[in-house]
Enzyme design. Structure first.
Site, PDB file in Angstrom:
ATOM      1  N   ALA A   1      10.259 -20.152  10.687  1.00 26.93           N
ATOM      2  CA  ALA A   1      11.142 -19.211  11.380  1.00 26.93           C
ATOM      3  C   ALA A   1      12.464 -19.129  10.647  1.00 26.93           C
ATOM      4  O   ALA A   1      12.960 -20.130  10.127  1.00 26.93           O
ATOM      5  CB  ALA A   1      11.383 -19.634  12.823  1.00 26.93           C
ATOM      6  N   ASP A   2      13.027 -17.933  10.594  1.00 32.20           N
ATOM      7  CA  ASP A   2      14.354 -17.742  10.023  1.00 32.20           C
ATOM      8  C   ASP A   2      15.440 -17.708  11.086  1.00 32.20           C
ATOM      9  O   ASP A   2      16.612 -17.879  10.781  1.00 32.20           O
ATOM     10  CB  ASP A   2      14.379 -16.450   9.201  1.00 32.20           C
ATOM     11  CG  ASP A   2      13.557 -16.573   7.931  1.00 32.20           C
ATOM     12  OD1 ASP A   2      14.148 -16.869   6.878  1.00 32.20           O
ATOM     13  OD2 ASP A   2      12.331 -16.405   7.983  1.00 32.20           O
TER      14      ASP A   2
END
Length: 316
Positions: free
Chosen positions: A203-204
């Site tokens: 995930a960013d």
């Protein structure tokens, strides 16, 4: 085998050009903040934690060479603003920029220019060490969690370890997971026929309600996992969790140049003048994250994330 994708020594930074993987493993020198910006913007470096690390280390390289002269605070501020603009959806660079700027301003009240540069460089080097340690902790959490009992794990990341929170094929093997790796295009049929027992993505940015921004394709992968009754996990360090945003609707999604879709190696493959929308990320609603969110602080259901991180980070 664990591969080092970021090589840093005082005053020297090298990164693997991820655009050339897997055919070539090429290390490129990063001499300046502009080099760091270009590497991030062009996606030679990917993954929110790695973006922050490379951005800050590029600043450290310039500061080691004496950049900023008698006014390093202004140089640091301008550099961090520039780096943050490279890929704004990835939260880690913005968080690091705010924390580092606050630190630099406080240090400037008591130290001269050279001492300030040394303090900021030390802060950035500590950041690198913390990131590596956080990833080790995430690996330990995975081992202690039910993931250690899974027989087949779908991994979205197959690049060498990039000093960002990513469950790669290499890490899966290192952690002892007998992982079956499949490509995105084969996800549905493989889940149905090959007995995949979990999906793990990176995930960013993870926001307060557990919604997650990750590379395009994650949303439909989560839908596929939900349809087949397969647990869907997100692995990310707490630095990728942005509790200031309530939901995924608040995430600003980076839009990439249209040429990335209309040409290959500079050769056009689409009709001239065609309109293109090329978002770099999609948002996976928290309802589809059925397994949990894996951080260095533990594994949490999306509904538990905000309270758990607020309490634990405050305690630290």
């Amino acid at each position: 085998m664990t591969l080092e994708a970021i090589r840093y020594r005082a005053g020297s930074l090298q990164i693997i050009n991820q655009l050339l993987l897997p055919q070539q493993t090429v290390f490129e020198e990063v001499h300046s903040v502009q080099d760091g910006y270009d590497a991030i913007k062009s996606m030679k470096v990917r993954g929110a934690p790695a973006i922050a690390i490379v951005g800050c280390l590029s600043l450290a390289v310039e500061l080691t060479a004496g950049a900023g002269g008698d006014d390093p605070v202004s140089f640091i501020r301008e550099s961090l603003c520039h780096l943050t603009s490279a890929r704004p959806t990835a939260v880690n660079m913005g968080r690091a920029a705010r924390e580092l700027m606050e630190f630099a301003e406080n240090e400037s009240m008591e130290k001269n220019s050279e001492q300030l540069r040394e303090s900021v460089i030390a802060w950035i080097e500590d950041m690198l060490e913390r990131d590596v340690n956080d990833n080790r902790k995430i690996g330990v959490v995975r081992s202690l969690h039910a993931l250690s009992r899974l027989k087949r794990v779908y991994c979205t990341e197959t690049r060498p370890y990039n000093q960002g929170a990513r469950l790669t094929a290499y890490e899966a093997v290192a952690e002892g997971f007998p992982a079956t790796l499949i490509t995105d295009s084969m996800a549905a049929i493989t889940m149905r026929e090959r007995g995949i027992t979990a999906v793990v993505v990176g995930a960013d940015r993870v926001v307060a309600n557990g919604d997650t921004a990750n590379k395009v394709g994650t949303y439909q992968l989560a839908i596929t996992a939900k349809h087949h009754g397969i647990p869907f996990y997100v692995a990310a360090p707490s630095t990728s969790c942005d509790l200031s945003l309530e939901s995924g609707r608040d995430i600003v999604i980076e839009v990439r140049p249209s040429e990335e879709l209309t040409s290959i190696n500079g050769i056009p493959i689409a009709a001239p003048g065609i309109e293109v929308w090329n978002p770099a990320f999609d948002v996976t609603p928290h309802q589809l994250i059925t397994g949990g969110i894996i951080t260095e602080l533990g594994v949490f259901l999306p509904s538990e994330l905000q309270a758990a991180l607020t309490g634990r980070l405050t305690a630290l």
